[in-house]
Design a protein around this motif. Structure first.
Motif, PDB file in Angstrom:
ATOM      1  N   SER A  87       0.835  -1.212   0.000  1.00  0.00           N
ATOM      2  CA  SER A  87       0.000   0.000   0.000  1.00  0.00           C
ATOM      3  C   SER A  87       0.864   1.254   0.000  1.00  0.00           C
ATOM      4  O   SER A  87       0.646   2.183  -0.796  1.00  0.00           O
ATOM      5  CB  SER A  87      -0.930   0.007   1.213  1.00  0.00           C
ATOM      6  OG  SER A  87      -1.774  -1.120   1.212  1.00  0.00           O
ATOM      7  N   LEU A  88       1.867   1.281   0.877  1.00  0.00           N
ATOM      8  CA  LEU A  88       2.747   2.446   0.967  1.00  0.00           C
ATOM      9  C   LEU A  88       3.559   2.635  -0.303  1.00  0.00           C
ATOM     10  O   LEU A  88       3.779   3.764  -0.756  1.00  0.00           O
ATOM     11  CB  LEU A  88       3.687   2.295   2.170  1.00  0.00           C
ATOM     12  CG  LEU A  88       3.034   2.430   3.549  1.00  0.00           C
ATOM     13  CD1 LEU A  88       4.004   2.002   4.634  1.00  0.00           C
ATOM     14  CD2 LEU A  88       2.579   3.868   3.777  1.00  0.00           C
ATOM     15  N   PHE A  89       4.012   1.528  -0.892  1.00  0.00           N
ATOM     16  CA  PHE A  89       4.820   1.620  -2.103  1.00  0.00           C
ATOM     17  C   PHE A  89       4.011   2.185  -3.272  1.00  0.00           C
ATOM     18  O   PHE A  89       4.469   3.081  -3.976  1.00  0.00           O
ATOM     19  CB  PHE A  89       5.373   0.240  -2.463  1.00  0.00           C
ATOM     20  CG  PHE A  89       6.247   0.243  -3.686  1.00  0.00           C
ATOM     21  CD1 PHE A  89       7.553   0.707  -3.621  1.00  0.00           C
ATOM     22  CD2 PHE A  89       5.763  -0.195  -4.905  1.00  0.00           C
ATOM     23  CE1 PHE A  89       8.358   0.728  -4.742  1.00  0.00           C
ATOM     24  CE2 PHE A  89       6.553  -0.185  -6.040  1.00  0.00           C
ATOM     25  CZ  PHE A  89       7.865   0.280  -5.953  1.00  0.00           C
ATOM     26  N   LEU A  90       2.802   1.681  -3.458  1.00  0.00           N
ATOM     27  CA  LEU A  90       1.965   2.168  -4.562  1.00  0.00           C
ATOM     28  C   LEU A  90       1.564   3.622  -4.349  1.00  0.00           C
ATOM     29  O   LEU A  90       1.517   4.407  -5.306  1.00  0.00           O
ATOM     30  CB  LEU A  90       0.723   1.287  -4.701  1.00  0.00           C
ATOM     31  CG  LEU A  90       0.985  -0.163  -5.140  1.00  0.00           C
ATOM     32  CD1 LEU A  90      -0.317  -0.953  -5.187  1.00  0.00           C
ATOM     33  CD2 LEU A  90       1.680  -0.207  -6.503  1.00  0.00           C
ATOM     34  N   VAL A  91       1.307   3.991  -3.109  1.00  0.00           N
ATOM     35  CA  VAL A  91       0.974   5.384  -2.794  1.00  0.00           C
ATOM     36  C   VAL A  91       2.148   6.307  -3.127  1.00  0.00           C
ATOM     37  O   VAL A  91       1.973   7.397  -3.698  1.00  0.00           O
ATOM     38  CB  VAL A  91       0.590   5.518  -1.303  1.00  0.00           C
ATOM     39  CG1 VAL A  91       0.658   6.959  -0.843  1.00  0.00           C
ATOM     40  CG2 VAL A  91      -0.815   4.977  -1.073  1.00  0.00           C
ATOM     41  N   ALA A  92       3.371   5.862  -2.784  1.00  0.00           N
ATOM     42  CA  ALA A  92       4.561   6.680  -3.057  1.00  0.00           C
ATOM     43  C   ALA A  92       4.877   6.741  -4.546  1.00  0.00           C
ATOM     44  O   ALA A  92       5.221   7.798  -5.079  1.00  0.00           O
ATOM     45  CB  ALA A  92       5.755   6.116  -2.284  1.00  0.00           C
ATOM     46  N   PRO A  99      -3.594  11.315   4.439  1.00  0.00           N
ATOM     47  CA  PRO A  99      -3.440  12.004   5.737  1.00  0.00           C
ATOM     48  C   PRO A  99      -2.311  11.381   6.567  1.00  0.00           C
ATOM     49  O   PRO A  99      -2.125  10.163   6.570  1.00  0.00           O
ATOM     50  CB  PRO A  99      -4.795  11.800   6.410  1.00  0.00           C
ATOM     51  CG  PRO A  99      -5.734  11.483   5.300  1.00  0.00           C
ATOM     52  CD  PRO A  99      -4.937  10.746   4.272  1.00  0.00           C
ATOM     53  N   MET A 100      -1.594  12.225   7.264  1.00  0.00           N
ATOM     54  CA  MET A 100      -0.510  11.748   8.122  1.00  0.00           C
ATOM     55  C   MET A 100      -0.987  10.759   9.193  1.00  0.00           C
ATOM     56  O   MET A 100      -0.270   9.800   9.498  1.00  0.00           O
ATOM     57  CB  MET A 100       0.182  12.942   8.777  1.00  0.00           C
ATOM     58  CG  MET A 100       1.372  12.562   9.643  1.00  0.00           C
ATOM     59  SD  MET A 100       2.672  11.703   8.720  1.00  0.00           S
ATOM     60  CE  MET A 100       3.403  13.085   7.863  1.00  0.00           C
ATOM     61  N   PRO A 101      -2.190  10.920   9.781  1.00  0.00           N
ATOM     62  CA  PRO A 101      -2.668   9.922  10.758  1.00  0.00           C
ATOM     63  C   PRO A 101      -2.834   8.519  10.179  1.00  0.00           C
ATOM     64  O   PRO A 101      -2.942   7.551  10.928  1.00  0.00           O
ATOM     65  CB  PRO A 101      -4.017  10.490  11.215  1.00  0.00           C
ATOM     66  CG  PRO A 101      -3.899  11.952  10.999  1.00  0.00           C
ATOM     67  CD  PRO A 101      -3.088  12.105   9.751  1.00  0.00           C
ATOM     68  N   ILE A 102      -2.909   8.400   8.841  1.00  0.00           N
ATOM     69  CA  ILE A 102      -2.941   7.086   8.200  1.00  0.00           C
ATOM     70  C   ILE A 102      -1.533   6.656   7.807  1.00  0.00           C
ATOM     71  O   ILE A 102      -1.145   5.502   7.994  1.00  0.00           O
ATOM     72  CB  ILE A 102      -3.856   7.110   6.951  1.00  0.00           C
ATOM     73  CG1 ILE A 102      -5.299   7.400   7.365  1.00  0.00           C
ATOM     74  CG2 ILE A 102      -3.775   5.786   6.189  1.00  0.00           C
ATOM     75  CD1 ILE A 102      -6.257   7.536   6.190  1.00  0.00           C
ATOM     76  N   CYS A 103      -0.761   7.597   7.291  1.00  0.00           N
ATOM     77  CA  CYS A 103       0.597   7.311   6.826  1.00  0.00           C
ATOM     78  C   CYS A 103       1.499   6.810   7.959  1.00  0.00           C
ATOM     79  O   CYS A 103       2.160   5.770   7.820  1.00  0.00           O
ATOM     80  CB  CYS A 103       1.196   8.573   6.196  1.00  0.00           C
ATOM     81  SG  CYS A 103       2.977   8.493   5.881  1.00  0.00           S
ATOM     82  N   TYR A 104       1.513   7.534   9.063  1.00  0.00           N
ATOM     83  CA  TYR A 104       2.462   7.205  10.134  1.00  0.00           C
ATOM     84  C   TYR A 104       2.208   5.830  10.752  1.00  0.00           C
ATOM     85  O   TYR A 104       3.148   5.048  10.929  1.00  0.00           O
ATOM     86  CB  TYR A 104       2.419   8.296  11.207  1.00  0.00           C
ATOM     87  CG  TYR A 104       3.482   8.132  12.263  1.00  0.00           C
ATOM     88  CD1 TYR A 104       4.820   8.304  11.955  1.00  0.00           C
ATOM     89  CD2 TYR A 104       3.143   7.786  13.569  1.00  0.00           C
ATOM     90  CE1 TYR A 104       5.801   8.151  12.932  1.00  0.00           C
ATOM     91  CE2 TYR A 104       4.108   7.630  14.543  1.00  0.00           C
ATOM     92  CZ  TYR A 104       5.447   7.810  14.213  1.00  0.00           C
ATOM     93  OH  TYR A 104       6.414   7.633  15.166  1.00  0.00           O
ATOM     94  N   ARG A 180      -1.431  17.130   8.244  1.00  0.00           N
ATOM     95  CA  ARG A 180      -1.103  17.350   6.836  1.00  0.00           C
ATOM     96  C   ARG A 180      -1.441  16.122   5.990  1.00  0.00           C
ATOM     97  O   ARG A 180      -1.526  15.005   6.497  1.00  0.00           O
ATOM     98  CB  ARG A 180       0.387  17.667   6.679  1.00  0.00           C
ATOM     99  CG  ARG A 180       0.847  18.921   7.407  1.00  0.00           C
ATOM    100  CD  ARG A 180       2.352  19.060   7.329  1.00  0.00           C
ATOM    101  NE  ARG A 180       2.844  20.205   8.100  1.00  0.00           N
ATOM    102  CZ  ARG A 180       4.117  20.451   8.305  1.00  0.00           C
ATOM    103  NH1 ARG A 180       5.036  19.635   7.804  1.00  0.00           N
ATOM    104  NH2 ARG A 180       4.487  21.512   9.009  1.00  0.00           N
ATOM    105  N   ASN A 181      -1.592  16.368   4.697  1.00  0.00           N
ATOM    106  CA  ASN A 181      -1.676  15.297   3.697  1.00  0.00           C
ATOM    107  C   ASN A 181      -0.324  15.207   3.000  1.00  0.00           C
ATOM    108  O   ASN A 181       0.202  16.234   2.537  1.00  0.00           O
ATOM    109  CB  ASN A 181      -2.774  15.576   2.671  1.00  0.00           C
ATOM    110  CG  ASN A 181      -4.157  15.489   3.275  1.00  0.00           C
ATOM    111  OD1 ASN A 181      -4.373  14.779   4.259  1.00  0.00           O
ATOM    112  ND2 ASN A 181      -5.110  16.208   2.709  1.00  0.00           N
ATOM    113  N   VAL A 182       0.234  14.004   2.932  1.00  0.00           N
ATOM    114  CA  VAL A 182       1.596  13.840   2.413  1.00  0.00           C
ATOM    115  C   VAL A 182       1.671  12.634   1.473  1.00  0.00           C
ATOM    116  O   VAL A 182       0.793  11.772   1.471  1.00  0.00           O
ATOM    117  CB  VAL A 182       2.614  13.628   3.563  1.00  0.00           C
ATOM    118  CG1 VAL A 182       2.674  14.847   4.459  1.00  0.00           C
ATOM    119  CG2 VAL A 182       2.254  12.383   4.384  1.00  0.00           C
ATOM    120  N   ILE A 183       2.731  12.637   0.660  1.00  0.00           N
ATOM    121  CA  ILE A 183       3.093  11.419  -0.071  1.00  0.00           C
ATOM    122  C   ILE A 183       3.872  10.567   0.919  1.00  0.00           C
ATOM    123  O   ILE A 183       4.982  10.913   1.309  1.00  0.00           O
ATOM    124  CB  ILE A 183       3.949  11.746  -1.312  1.00  0.00           C
ATOM    125  CG1 ILE A 183       3.155  12.605  -2.280  1.00  0.00           C
ATOM    126  CG2 ILE A 183       4.408  10.471  -1.993  1.00  0.00           C
ATOM    127  CD1 ILE A 183       3.951  13.093  -3.469  1.00  0.00           C
TER     128      ILE A 183
END
Length: 311
Positions: A87-92, A99-104, A180-183
């Protein structure tokens, strides 16, 4: 002459534009094929693990053995790791802002499950060591209750670096950082040099201890096998099992190769990045349960029966 030269130049430019558009189109199709292959491999991996989990939960005597409890825990951990990592790889790769609360939490889950798989292999090697070197005390030290206790301890101890990383980051970032919203990329969260130190020390200490544990158990088990003087003894089989755990550890560590190589491939075509991730991060995890599941008599028998009746 001028008009003909201009027409010729325009014709050349149009050809180059056409070739570039065709190249981009072909590259896009290739990327899509590799992504589909990645997702397909993950689906096959989940289906294979579902067969093994079905055996585990429907066969009473299986989930009473420590080795199977630990093995199933490793499967579940690998599934969580692959879900988070893919999931993280495809998002990047496709520059999707989340959102950072999902990313972290997803980054922390990937890091935590990565370490726990290695620790799980060390515990499985110790289980074989006790089975061969202390057979009379085996059920005292290696039972389902103790296996579950060791799993809880793995998660608690494994989470310590994540907690330390959080406090190191929290002391540096701005107040609106988590809104924040981030890659989603690990490099974005390395805002404090102490975080890199924590991650490096954690990686080195974890894999050094696991490797030493596997080497120690292999030597001790093979000493017993040598005394038994039989190539078919249970000690010899246990020695091969411990070596298999060493192989699984090496496969697990190939994810580190993927992380390092991505640094040098950032400006490369997306297809190369996806292939690198598939080969070095996902493929070793796909192979790990196959190596163990097919080799084990209980799981092998069930998988063979299932394939005969459903293919």
């Amino acid at each position: 002459m001028v008009n003909s030269s201009a027409l010729s130049g325009n014709d050349t430019e149009s050809r180059e534009t056409l070739y570039q558009s065709k190249f981009v189109y072909i590259a896009g199709i290739a990327e899509m094929i590799v992504v589909i292959l990645l997702i397909l491999c993950f689906c096959i991996f989940v289906c294979f693990n579902a067969l093994i989990l079905n055996v585990y939960f429907t066969t009473p005597h299986v989930h009473e053995h420590a080795r199977y409890v630990l093995f199933v825990h490793m499967l579940i951990t690998d599934i969580l790791y692959l879900i988070a990592s893919i999931s993280l790889f495809l998002v990047a790769i496709y520059a999707v802002y989340i959102p950072m609360p999902i990313c972290y939490p997803m980054l922390n889950l990937a890091a935590l499950t990565f370490r726990i798989t290695a620790c799980n292999l060390a515990i499985m090697a110790l289980e074989r060591y006790v089975a061969i070197c202390y057979p009379l005390q085996y059920f005292q030290f290696c039972n389902a209750h103790r296996a579950n206790t060791s799993i809880i301890l793995m998660w608690v101890v494994g989470a310590v670096p994540n907690v330390a990383d959080f406090f190191a980051m929290q002391s540096t970032v701005e107040q609106d950082f988590f809104s924040r919203n981030v890659i989603c990329d690990l490099s974005l969260l390395a805002v404090n040099p102490l975080q890199n130190t924590i991650r490096t020390l954690t990686f080195i200490s974890t894999f050094t201890l696991v490797a030493l544990t596997i080497v120690f158990t292999y030597i001790k088990v093979m000493q017993v096998a040598k005394k038994a003087g039989s190539g078919t003894s249970s000690a010899s089989k246990a020695g091969r099992t411990v070596m298999m755990h060493a192989l699984q550890l090496l496969l697990c560590m190939t994810a580190f190769i993927s992380t390092v190589s991505e640094t040098y491939l950032r400006d490369s075509p997306v297809m190369l990045l996806i292939t690198n991730f598939l080969v070095f991060t996902c493929l070793p995890r796909f192979l790990s349960p196959v190596i163990y599941g097919v080799r084990d008599e209980v799981f092998h028998k069930y998988i063979r029966t299932f394939c005969l009746f459903n293919l």
